[in-house]
Design a protein around this motif. Sequence first.
Motif, short mmCIF file in Angstrom:
data_model
loop_
_atom_site.label_atom_id
_atom_site.label_comp_id
_atom_site.label_asym_id
_atom_site.label_seq_id
_atom_site.Cartn_x
_atom_site.Cartn_y
_atom_site.Cartn_z
N GLY A 194 -21.19 38.54 9.18
CA GLY A 194 -20.84 39.39 10.31
C GLY A 194 -20.59 38.56 11.57
O GLY A 194 -19.58 38.73 12.26
N PHE A 195 -21.48 37.63 11.82
CA PHE A 195 -21.35 36.78 13.01
C PHE A 195 -20.05 35.98 12.96
O PHE A 195 -19.33 35.88 13.95
CB PHE A 195 -22.55 35.83 13.10
N GLY A 196 -19.74 35.43 11.79
CA GLY A 196 -18.52 34.65 11.62
C GLY A 196 -17.27 35.49 11.90
O GLY A 196 -16.34 35.03 12.57
N ILE A 197 -17.26 36.73 11.41
CA ILE A 197 -16.07 37.56 11.64
C ILE A 197 -15.96 37.94 13.11
O ILE A 197 -14.89 37.93 13.70
CB ILE A 197 -16.10 38.81 10.74
N ILE A 198 -17.11 38.25 13.73
CA ILE A 198 -17.08 38.66 15.15
C ILE A 198 -16.48 37.55 16.01
O ILE A 198 -15.65 37.80 16.88
CB ILE A 198 -18.51 39.00 15.62
N TRP A 199 -16.89 36.31 15.73
CA TRP A 199 -16.46 35.19 16.57
C TRP A 199 -15.29 34.43 15.98
O TRP A 199 -14.95 33.35 16.47
CB TRP A 199 -17.64 34.26 16.83
N HIS A 200 -14.71 34.92 14.89
CA HIS A 200 -13.57 34.26 14.22
C HIS A 200 -13.94 32.84 13.78
O HIS A 200 -13.14 31.91 13.91
CB HIS A 200 -12.34 34.20 15.14
N MET A 201 -15.16 32.68 13.27
CA MET A 201 -15.54 31.38 12.70
C MET A 201 -15.39 31.50 11.20
O MET A 201 -16.34 31.76 10.48
CB MET A 201 -16.98 31.04 13.10
N TRP A 202 -14.18 31.28 10.71
CA TRP A 202 -13.88 31.63 9.31
C TRP A 202 -14.61 30.75 8.32
O TRP A 202 -14.92 31.17 7.22
CB TRP A 202 -12.37 31.62 9.09
N TRP A 203 -14.86 29.48 8.69
CA TRP A 203 -15.59 28.59 7.77
C TRP A 203 -16.98 29.17 7.49
O TRP A 203 -17.46 29.13 6.36
CB TRP A 203 -15.69 27.18 8.35
N LEU A 204 -17.60 29.73 8.53
CA LEU A 204 -18.94 30.30 8.35
C LEU A 204 -18.89 31.48 7.39
O LEU A 204 -19.74 31.65 6.51
CB LEU A 204 -19.50 30.72 9.71
N VAL A 205 -17.83 32.31 7.54
CA VAL A 205 -17.68 33.47 6.67
C VAL A 205 -17.58 33.02 5.22
O VAL A 205 -18.24 33.55 4.33
CB VAL A 205 -16.44 34.29 7.07
N LEU A 206 -16.73 32.00 4.99
CA LEU A 206 -16.51 31.54 3.62
C LEU A 206 -17.79 30.97 3.02
O LEU A 206 -18.16 31.31 1.88
CB LEU A 206 -15.41 30.48 3.59
N ILE A 207 -18.48 30.14 3.78
CA ILE A 207 -19.71 29.53 3.25
C ILE A 207 -20.74 30.62 2.94
O ILE A 207 -21.34 30.64 1.86
CB ILE A 207 -20.29 28.53 4.27
N ALA A 208 -20.93 31.54 3.90
CA ALA A 208 -21.94 32.56 3.70
C ALA A 208 -21.58 33.48 2.54
O ALA A 208 -22.45 33.87 1.74
CB ALA A 208 -22.12 33.37 4.98
N LEU A 209 -20.30 33.82 2.42
CA LEU A 209 -19.87 34.69 1.32
C LEU A 209 -20.11 34.00 -0.02
O LEU A 209 -20.67 34.59 -0.95
CB LEU A 209 -18.39 35.03 1.50
N GLY A 210 -19.72 32.71 -0.09
CA GLY A 210 -19.96 31.95 -1.31
C GLY A 210 -21.44 31.89 -1.63
O GLY A 210 -21.87 32.12 -2.77
N GLY A 211 -22.24 31.64 -0.59
CA GLY A 211 -23.68 31.57 -0.79
C GLY A 211 -24.23 32.89 -1.31
O GLY A 211 -25.07 32.91 -2.22
N ALA A 212 -23.76 34.01 -0.75
CA ALA A 212 -24.26 35.31 -1.18
C ALA A 212 -23.92 35.57 -2.63
O ALA A 212 -24.74 36.07 -3.41
CB ALA A 212 -23.67 36.41 -0.29
#
Lengths: 654, 196
Positions: free
Chosen positions: A602-620
């Motif tokens: 959520g935080f990654g999408i809010i701030w457009h930090m796409w690398w964070l989104v990808l890492i967290a999604l992969g981790g989940a």
Amino acid sequence: MWGRLSLDALPHDMITIGGVIGGGLALLAVIAGLTYFKKWRWLWDNWLTSLDPKKIGVMYLVVATIMLLRGLADAGMLRAQQAVFATGDGGPISPDMFQQVFSAHGTIMIFFVAMGALFGILNLIVPLQIGSRDVAFPRLNSISFWLFVGGMVLINLSLALGEFSTAGWLAYPPLSELQYSPGTGVDYWIWSLQIAGIGSLLSGINFLITIFTMRRAGMTLMKMPIFIWSVIGSMLLVVFAFPILTATLSMLSLDRTLGMHFFTSDMGGNPMMYINLIWAWGHPEVYILILPAFGIFSEIVPVFSKKRLFGYTSMVLALMAITILSFTVWLHHFFTMGAGANVNAFFGIMTMVIAIPTGVKVFNWIFTMYRGRVKFATPMLWFMGFVVTFTIGGLTGVLMAVPGIDFQVHNSLFLVAHFHNMIIGGVIFGFFAGLTYWWPKFTGFRLHEGLGKAAFWCWLIGFLLAFLPLYALGLMGAARRLDSYDASLGWQGLFIVAGVGLLIIALGVLFQVVQVGYSIWKRRELAVGADPWDGRTLEWSTSTPIAEYNFATLAPVTYRDDFWEQKHRSDIKEPVTLVEPIRMPKNTSLGVVVGVLATAIGFGIIWHMWWLVLIALGGAIVAVIATTLQEDTEKIIGVDEVVATEKDLRGVKL
Amino acid sequence: MSKPRLLEQKFLDYKTSTGFWLYLMTDCVLFASLFAIYVVLQPATAGGPSSNEIFSLPMALTETIILLTSSFTTGLALLALRQRNVRQLIVWLGVTYVLGVSFLTIELSEFAALVGDGHSWQQSAFLSAFFTLVGTHGLHILIGLLWLLIMVVVIFKKGLSAKVTRQLGLWGLFWHFLDLVWVFIFTVVYLMGAAS
């Protein structure tokens, strides 16, 4: 690397900075305390990774209580602005901040106070009342809780980093679209609700399956406690309404992040579709909250009247009727949209029809009290207060169900007064009644009566003072969400009365905090046994404190209020059952991990930090796969241990 | 397996499959919302292409046939599972997997062609709704394929445990459900879209 995040995201105005520093210090104090007393391990093993619904329930209630204080502080700012500064040239609260505050107040109170308290109570009570040892999917339950926490973290993070939505608690487009709200506020709103909402949806599935498959042998549907019926209604609504919320929030987010045009005012977008969809979720949501409150009162009134519930069958039918009808009224939230007279008439009539099953319930409760030996303990006071306030709220609701009248009071303070009447006088009073009633079951001591009664009277009087003036103001033409009005309108006096009302409510909350603290301090004097109210349902039949496995043996039940019949009838004997080894799920950190990763997404999408989104999604994904492959997920509590525990808790030998 | 343990497994099967059915119903409501928005926004082309200009019926029909066939092979796989015939099971799961991947490939190439022609989801409300509805189905297919892959790996490593048997049953439900949703997409989006 940091997307939209920069130092500009830090708060600028003094009130927010103060809030952030206060919250930060409180958090630091908790962390320091845990470290100093070396309690981290204890917290992790006994609470955070626990799958025991009783513990998850307590954690929900702790979060909901903290959020109640935050929501109350927001309400205080709104009231202060409207009572003191609205006729002058501004005050400490800027218009932009005022909008953030009312958006946050509504969102927090519904999603993180009411929903949190609801799932807290469900976790505590449902397995016990159906005579079960656990919920159907204990790991899923933990994931639900941590998603709820994730949403809560995001909504509060918006104070410290960036801003919150200024578009109201339901973020109507086109205002909530990128064109008019380019900042991060609406994104915080979307992802906070999305994450918490998915948690609620999973809980809904979990509790329905728990009730349908894990009831004690012999407990047929019509022998279930009425609270369980109310939970069925509420959870059915969760299961069928929350996916609409998920879809709607996703579409708004796609508009904002990928440049789609679902609800924009250009390129063919249709904002009215959003309003339809959000209320197709939003109206059932109201009943998701109120049905369990009805259920709680249906448990309390018979116990404190020493009579069985009047009209059990009609109560069940009324609950189910409300469940179905609540899906047929969503349009009454926007009669002014212009759907035409016939459509408005249909939804107006359906809305009025809901008053019938609700009226049935009120009469059933009153008839239960009739000729009973009524004991006016605190839970009963909450009930009496509820009947009065809820009836006022119901009547104003029926009034607004008439489209012609609604056109006059739409989006006015009259409406604000109406739904606070239902949510505070209905839901919150119900939850307070339930918490007071069930408190001794989980702690072994009662809450102090005098302080409880003081809290009740403060809430009731404060509530009436805070919201009755709003009805008048609404009829006088005051719109909701006003941060300024002309002094010549003569509204200020009523706003001041409303502000005083809020202060009295705050005093009530203070009494409640003191009540809990004082009762813990005096717990030896307030200590009670396993069945302090002469209860009727199965939760009172087990020991207090309750063993991890809830019930040592699972004797079949025969009657509707089986425990009551066992106690008060001499012609039936308690069935003899043997102690057997008990399987319970082992703790897991899966919930915490998923919660943290979802928050990061959520935080990654809010701030457009796409690398964070990808890492967290992969981790989940990896975390979920890894745990589904895990084999060794249960532990066995042997017969010796059960016997020893029972002897310890009840002083009885099995 | 001892008798109480067997009963426990049976109960677990029952509990999980009931829960999964309920989850599928929630997914159904999610798709219903997306269908509703699609139907409302379909005429909202905002000067962009309308549905009968951009959809290729032969391509959609190919996708439909592929997906329906994959449902059939799923059925064969589950029959093999019931007979505990691991070799056949793996073969049919493999065929299903290949069919699923080809479905997804066709879908993505359709998406790529549309975007290549300048008809991305940003062009109009209609295209937003189209990409979201069909894309959400595609995302479900992707998840189904990932799930299938993991189960095949587990079968190779550990054989047909009670757990993987149960999972295969749930996955079968999921796959048939996606097939059913696709039938609606084919009808509402492609057939009715081409006719309008």
